[in-house]
Motif scaffolding. Structure first.
Motif, PDB file in Angstrom:
ATOM      1  N   LEU B  29      -1.557   0.817   9.839  1.00  7.03           N
ATOM      2  CA  LEU B  29      -2.008  -0.579   9.772  1.00  7.03           C
ATOM      3  C   LEU B  29      -3.284  -0.630   8.959  1.00  7.03           C
ATOM      4  O   LEU B  29      -4.076   0.305   8.969  1.00  7.03           O
ATOM      5  N   ILE B  30      -3.476  -1.735   8.255  1.00  3.31           N
ATOM      6  CA  ILE B  30      -4.745  -1.928   7.552  1.00  3.31           C
ATOM      7  C   ILE B  30      -5.234  -3.348   7.825  1.00  3.31           C
ATOM      8  O   ILE B  30      -4.465  -4.306   7.749  1.00  3.31           O
ATOM      9  N   ALA B  31      -6.507  -3.455   8.214  1.00  2.42           N
ATOM     10  CA  ALA B  31      -7.107  -4.780   8.450  1.00  2.42           C
ATOM     11  C   ALA B  31      -8.062  -5.029   7.290  1.00  2.42           C
ATOM     12  O   ALA B  31      -7.646  -5.443   6.212  1.00  2.42           O
ATOM     13  N   GLY B  32      -9.355  -4.732   7.460  1.00  2.00           N
ATOM     14  CA  GLY B  32     -10.289  -4.888   6.341  1.00  2.00           C
ATOM     15  C   GLY B  32     -10.157  -3.752   5.326  1.00  2.00           C
ATOM     16  O   GLY B  32     -10.498  -3.902   4.157  1.00  2.00           O
ATOM     17  N   GLY B  33      -9.690  -2.613   5.801  1.00  2.00           N
ATOM     18  CA  GLY B  33      -9.489  -1.473   4.908  1.00  2.00           C
ATOM     19  C   GLY B  33     -10.740  -0.672   4.608  1.00  2.00           C
ATOM     20  O   GLY B  33     -10.689   0.284   3.836  1.00  2.00           O
ATOM     21  N   THR B  34     -11.879  -1.016   5.217  1.00  2.28           N
ATOM     22  CA  THR B  34     -13.116  -0.306   4.864  1.00  2.28           C
ATOM     23  C   THR B  34     -13.096   1.139   5.375  1.00  2.28           C
ATOM     24  O   THR B  34     -13.837   1.973   4.869  1.00  2.28           O
ATOM     25  N   ASP B  35     -12.283   1.436   6.355  1.00  2.00           N
ATOM     26  CA  ASP B  35     -12.082   2.836   6.744  1.00  2.00           C
ATOM     27  C   ASP B  35     -10.852   3.407   6.044  1.00  2.00           C
ATOM     28  O   ASP B  35     -10.903   4.488   5.473  1.00  2.00           O
ATOM     29  N   VAL B  36      -9.750   2.651   6.073  1.00  2.00           N
ATOM     30  CA  VAL B  36      -8.481   3.168   5.544  1.00  2.00           C
ATOM     31  C   VAL B  36      -8.583   3.489   4.051  1.00  2.00           C
ATOM     32  O   VAL B  36      -8.205   4.580   3.617  1.00  2.00           O
TER      33      VAL B  36
END
Ligand SMILES: Cc1cc2nc3c(=O)[nH]c(=O)nc-3n(C[C@H](O)[C@H](O)[C@H](O)COP(=O)(O)OP(=O)(O)OC[C@H]3O[C@@H](n4cnc5c(N)ncnc54)[C@H](O)[C@@H]3O)c2cc1C
Ligand code: FES
Ligand code: FES
Lengths: 158, 290
Positions: B29-36
């Motif tokens: 899953l990706i939300a803001g993506g700042t970690d992913v």
């Protein structure tokens, strides 16, 4: 596989087919040819790649191009009007806030996002607003001075 | 260009859940993506699919004040939380935490759901949520609500199964004469994950100054964000003042299990925990007095 996106960049509508695995930074530089947005670290730390998306400062190196679909984007190229520097840019020149210049487009866009939201920020608020923009040569004293100055110019122009 | 993956964008929560079930291949899953995105950019092999939650704002992006407390959708960004007057006033520890995540550009995109689900011991929202009594609302085959204490299982690990999504976080309203605070120690003031973070909540009897209830939680002090139950117990029934706060800080350091990393040594972390716990409790107390 490519995906089609349509977005607005510096006021111009753009329709494009993009690879799903490219960043917005790479789209802006490599496909739109807008070289003002820089890549420093590529990991969200330095802020050289900062652009404004729907009014918010964002690091484009950790943002996927496909996610910019439907958004309004401002890069440093979108600030000057008819060759006239934007008041923030002008203040950076006047205050000598630019040395190598690599960090400056990102810092100016962070400053713009800040001033659009808060026309008279305190020094502390300015520091918070540009904390994600690292400058390796000018240092921050002149940059902060320039932002204060441009805030005054922008307020007067209202 | 990043290593290849396919980007999927479900339009409803239901569609997202069924995509997760029927997905042939690995996904994330990706939300803001700042970690992913940072992880993929730093060379970590990406999954076959990224399933984006970005279009689910209607279901996952709502910040709602209710009579019993505050409902925070998983997609609410740190920036929105930081600017909310309710959070600034009534859930001050959470304000302290989210307003210190990275920089404005990171807070504009990074979500509280992503921060919790990355489940790093250093997550700046985790210790505040622990002391505020947060409940996590998780959807999958069914919808369930769990205490945040049950969520974290190890560094970067949590109880979520492959078919579950964090939908929202609920924080109950704080009782009268109580307040909270989060102290973050970094090597510099911004763009830094904590060397140690200490969150506290206390409730006092306004007449006698006796501490009626207390909760303490630490970040970057153990394999997961933790509560410090012994330190909490030592406060209850005592006069809320510096002396007992120092004692609670020492107990918290005993309950912690920090490690040595490039940011700080185990010994250093253990010796600053009491200082941060005391500061955090003093701030909570000052906020009650205001
Ligand atoms: C430069 C920089 C500085 C940072 N500084 C800090 C800091 O100071 N403090 C701090 O705590 N963090 C910091 N971070 C980390 C990060 O920004 C936060 O953890 C952020 O909140 C992650 O949210 P996101 O929406 O970007 O998550 P994403 O990257 O989209 O997702 C993170 C993880 O959570 C999962 N996930 C996301 N949403 C859900 C959901 N609803 N249900 C189930 N799983 C989900 C994803 O699959 C992924 O595994 C920093 C990051 C960067 C790049
Ligand atoms: S290049 Fe994006 S933050 Fe450094
Ligand atoms: S002017 Fe050179 S990095 Fe800022």
């Amino acid at each position: 596989m490519k995906k089609s996106i349509s977005l607005t960049i510096n006021g111009t509508k753009v329709d494009a087919e993009v690879d799903q695995n490219i960043t917005l930074l790479s789209f802006i530089r490599d496909e739109m040819g807008l070289m003002g947005t820089k890549e420093g670290c590529g990991t969200g730390d330095c802020g050289a790649c900062t652009v404004i998306i729907d009014g918010l400062a964002v690091k484009s190196c950790i943002y996927l191009a496909v996610e910019a679909d439907g958004k309004e984007i401002t890069t440093i190229e979108g600030l000057s009007i008819d060759g006239e520097l934007h008041p923030i840019q002008q203040a950076f020149v006047e205050e000598g806030a630019v040395q190598c210049g690599f960090c400056i487009p990102g810092t100016i866009l962070s400053a713009k996002a800040l001033l659009d939201e808060n026309e008279d920020p305190t020094e502390e608020e300015i520091k918070k607003g540009i904390a994600g923009n690292l400058c390796r040569c000018t240092g921050y004293v002149r940059i902060i001075k320039a932002i204060k100055k441009s805030a005054k110019v922008l307020q007067k122009a209202k | 260009m990043l290593k290849t993956f396919e980007y999927l964008q479900p339009k409803t929560l239901e569609e997202a859940l069924s995509m997760m079930k029927s997905c042939k291949g690995s996904f994330r899953l990706i939300a803001g993506g700042t970690d992913v995105i940072v992880q993929i950019r730093s060379g970590k092999t990406p999954p076959d699919y990224l399933i984006s939650l970005k279009a689910l704002n209607k279901e996952l992006g709502i910040l709602e004040e209710k009579e019993e407390g505050l409902d925070i959708g998983a997609l609410v960004t740190h920036r929105i939380l930081e600017k909310s007057p309710t959070i600034q006033k009534e859930y001050a520890a959470l304000y302290d935490g989210v307003s210190q995540v990275g920089s404005v550009q990171v807070r504009n995109v990074g979500t509280i759901g992503g921060n919790v689900c990355s489940s790093l011991p250093s997550a700046d929202s985790a210790a505040p949520l622990l002391i505020l009594g947060a409940k996590l609302n998780i959807v999958g085959d069914r919808e369930e609500s769990i205490c945040i204490e049950e969520f974290f299982t190890g560094p970067g690990e949590n109880i979520l199964k492959n078919n579950q999504i964090l939908k929202s976080i609920f924080i109950p309203k704080l009782p009268k004469n109580s307040n909270s605070a989060y102290e973050k120690l970094g090597r510099r003031k911004a763009m830094e994950i904590p060397v140690v973070g200490a969150a506290s909540y206390i409730q006092v009897d306004k007449k006698t100054g006796i501490c009626l209830d207390a909760r303490i939680a630490l970040a970057s002090s153990a394999p997961t964000p933790i509560r410090c139950y012994k330190a909490e117990q030592t406060l209850v029934g005592q006069s809320a003042e510096k002396e007992i706060f120092v004692k609670a800080g020492k107990l918290a350091a005993q309950e912690a299990n920090p490690r040595t990393s490039f940011r700080a040594t185990e010994e250093y972390r253990r010796s600053v925990i009491p200082v941060l716990v005391e500061r955090s409790l003093s701030r909570s107390l000052n906020r009650i007095k205001k």
